[in-house]
Design a protein around this motif. Sequence first.
Motif, short mmCIF file in Angstrom:
data_model
loop_
_atom_site.label_atom_id
_atom_site.label_comp_id
_atom_site.label_asym_id
_atom_site.label_seq_id
_atom_site.Cartn_x
_atom_site.Cartn_y
_atom_site.Cartn_z
N PHE A 265 0.87 -1.18 0.00
CA PHE A 265 0.00 0.00 0.00
C PHE A 265 0.90 1.23 0.00
CE2 PHE A 265 -2.72 3.23 1.98
CZ PHE A 265 -3.88 3.09 1.21
N VAL A 266 0.78 2.06 -1.04
CA VAL A 266 1.71 3.18 -1.24
C VAL A 266 0.92 4.48 -1.39
CG1 VAL A 266 3.58 4.12 -2.65
CG2 VAL A 266 3.32 1.63 -2.40
N ILE A 267 1.35 5.51 -0.68
CA ILE A 267 0.75 6.85 -0.78
C ILE A 267 1.83 7.81 -1.27
CG2 ILE A 267 -0.42 8.73 0.44
CD1 ILE A 267 -1.27 6.64 2.53
N ILE A 268 1.54 8.55 -2.35
CA ILE A 268 2.50 9.51 -2.92
C ILE A 268 1.86 10.90 -2.90
CG2 ILE A 268 3.87 10.14 -4.95
CD1 ILE A 268 3.73 7.18 -5.79
N THR A 269 2.55 11.86 -2.30
CA THR A 269 2.02 13.23 -2.21
C THR A 269 3.07 14.23 -2.68
OG1 THR A 269 2.73 13.39 0.10
CG2 THR A 269 0.47 12.70 -0.30
N ASP A 270 2.59 15.39 -3.13
CA ASP A 270 3.49 16.47 -3.54
C ASP A 270 4.05 17.19 -2.31
OD1 ASP A 270 3.25 16.19 -6.34
OD2 ASP A 270 1.31 17.20 -6.28
N VAL A 271 5.30 17.61 -2.40
CA VAL A 271 5.95 18.37 -1.34
C VAL A 271 6.48 19.67 -1.94
CG1 VAL A 271 7.83 18.40 0.33
CG2 VAL A 271 6.60 16.28 -0.09
N ASN A 272 6.08 20.79 -1.37
CA ASN A 272 6.50 22.08 -1.92
C ASN A 272 7.93 22.45 -1.53
OD1 ASN A 272 4.07 22.56 -3.20
ND2 ASN A 272 3.19 23.61 -1.44
N GLN A 273 8.34 22.08 -0.33
CA GLN A 273 9.68 22.45 0.13
C GLN A 273 10.17 21.43 1.15
OE1 GLN A 273 9.94 26.30 1.95
NE2 GLN A 273 12.13 26.45 1.67
N VAL A 274 11.45 21.12 1.07
CA VAL A 274 12.07 20.21 2.03
C VAL A 274 13.29 20.90 2.61
CG1 VAL A 274 13.10 17.95 2.41
CG2 VAL A 274 11.35 18.23 0.66
N ILE A 275 13.36 20.98 3.94
CA ILE A 275 14.47 21.63 4.61
C ILE A 275 15.14 20.62 5.53
CG2 ILE A 275 15.13 23.47 6.21
CD1 ILE A 275 12.63 24.99 5.22
N GLY A 276 16.43 20.42 5.36
CA GLY A 276 17.14 19.47 6.19
C GLY A 276 18.28 18.83 5.43
N GLU A 277 18.96 17.94 6.09
CA GLU A 277 20.15 17.31 5.52
C GLU A 277 19.80 16.57 4.23
OE1 GLU A 277 23.77 14.27 6.78
OE2 GLU A 277 22.21 14.83 8.22
N GLY A 278 20.59 16.81 3.20
CA GLY A 278 20.36 16.16 1.92
C GLY A 278 19.46 16.95 1.00
N PHE A 279 18.85 18.03 1.52
CA PHE A 279 17.96 18.84 0.70
C PHE A 279 18.40 20.31 0.83
CE2 PHE A 279 15.54 15.00 1.48
CZ PHE A 279 15.09 14.70 0.18
N THR A 280 17.58 21.15 1.45
CA THR A 280 17.92 22.56 1.60
C THR A 280 17.90 22.93 3.07
OG1 THR A 280 15.60 23.17 1.32
CG2 THR A 280 16.99 23.20 -0.65
N PHE A 281 18.42 24.13 3.37
CA PHE A 281 18.48 24.62 4.74
C PHE A 281 17.83 26.00 4.80
CE2 PHE A 281 21.85 21.59 4.32
CZ PHE A 281 21.97 20.98 5.56
N TYR A 282 17.42 26.38 6.01
CA TYR A 282 17.04 27.77 6.23
C TYR A 282 18.27 28.65 5.99
CZ TYR A 282 12.70 26.28 8.50
OH TYR A 282 11.48 25.72 8.77
N LEU A 283 18.06 29.82 5.40
CA LEU A 283 19.17 30.74 5.16
C LEU A 283 18.91 32.05 5.88
CD1 LEU A 283 19.62 30.23 1.29
CD2 LEU A 283 20.80 29.04 3.15
N ASP A 284 20.00 32.69 6.32
CA ASP A 284 19.85 34.01 6.91
C ASP A 284 19.88 35.05 5.80
OD1 ASP A 284 22.47 34.38 6.12
OD2 ASP A 284 23.31 34.14 8.14
#
Length: 292
Positions: A265-284
């Motif tokens: 059983f698989v659920i696939i959803t759209d993600v607008n933004q990912v923040i964290g290791e391996g993706f992106t980080f918050y920036l100052d």
Amino acid sequence: MEKYLNKDTLKSFILVSLGCFIFSYTINALVIANHFGEGGITGLTLLGYYTLQIDPALSNLILNGFLLLIGYRYLERKTMVYTVLAVFELPTFLKVTQDWPVFVPENLVVAGVAAGVLVGIALGLVILGKGTTAGTDIIAMMMHKYLGWSVSSSLLMIDFIIVTPLAFVIGFEKAVLTLIMLFIASKVINFILEGFNPRKAIMIISDKYDEIGQRIQTDLDRGITVLDGHGFYSKEKRQVLYVVVSRQQLMPVQRIIHEYDPEAFVIITDVNQVIGEGFTFYLDDNGNKLHH
């Protein structure tokens, strides 16, 4: 002074200015030239132009200036600075490009699609530069801030309301083409703001969760979270895999799942933004990573 005159400020200035220029030229070369409508304050200025021959540059400045006074309390200081810039640049570019070459194809659908793409690019660049073109952009950003609605969806709804009276002036056919143009513009805006980092979140419920997780981690080098769950009816404990992947990795993951457990059983959803290791980080404000 040096705090504000930095690389990010220059980048935002360029994005806002370029967006305003593209938007203004598109209005003159494609929208007005083909007698289309538009959404937002520009739609109201076109209504005044088509019915009373009021200069769009002048009415744009007056109406946007008025909305700017109303909306200044609801936007962040940086957004306000670049919005003020846009309020003065838009009518200036509208005036400068009034006599530039126009594009009137035999098939008006081509003009509508082209206008939608260019308007979307223009507004996307302005918003990406931390500004707005004032007008209904301010209302849309207020809706985004306080109601959680996406900027593109808010703009589309407001534009639909404004285009309705325009339909009686430009005719039903061009009103429909205008709505198509606005829909395309909203999708382009959405892509510019969110589409450069498209991600999919996948939840996998399978007895073969360990084998599936190992393959995903080995083949795609993606981190996986294992969630403890249980069936509501059966009360049996189940392990649920949760993983976020790029769109390019979606099909390989599906193939891995099917290889080990076609009945998973698989659920696939759209993600607008990912923040964290391996993706992106918050920036100052200086573009440096913020640790959390």
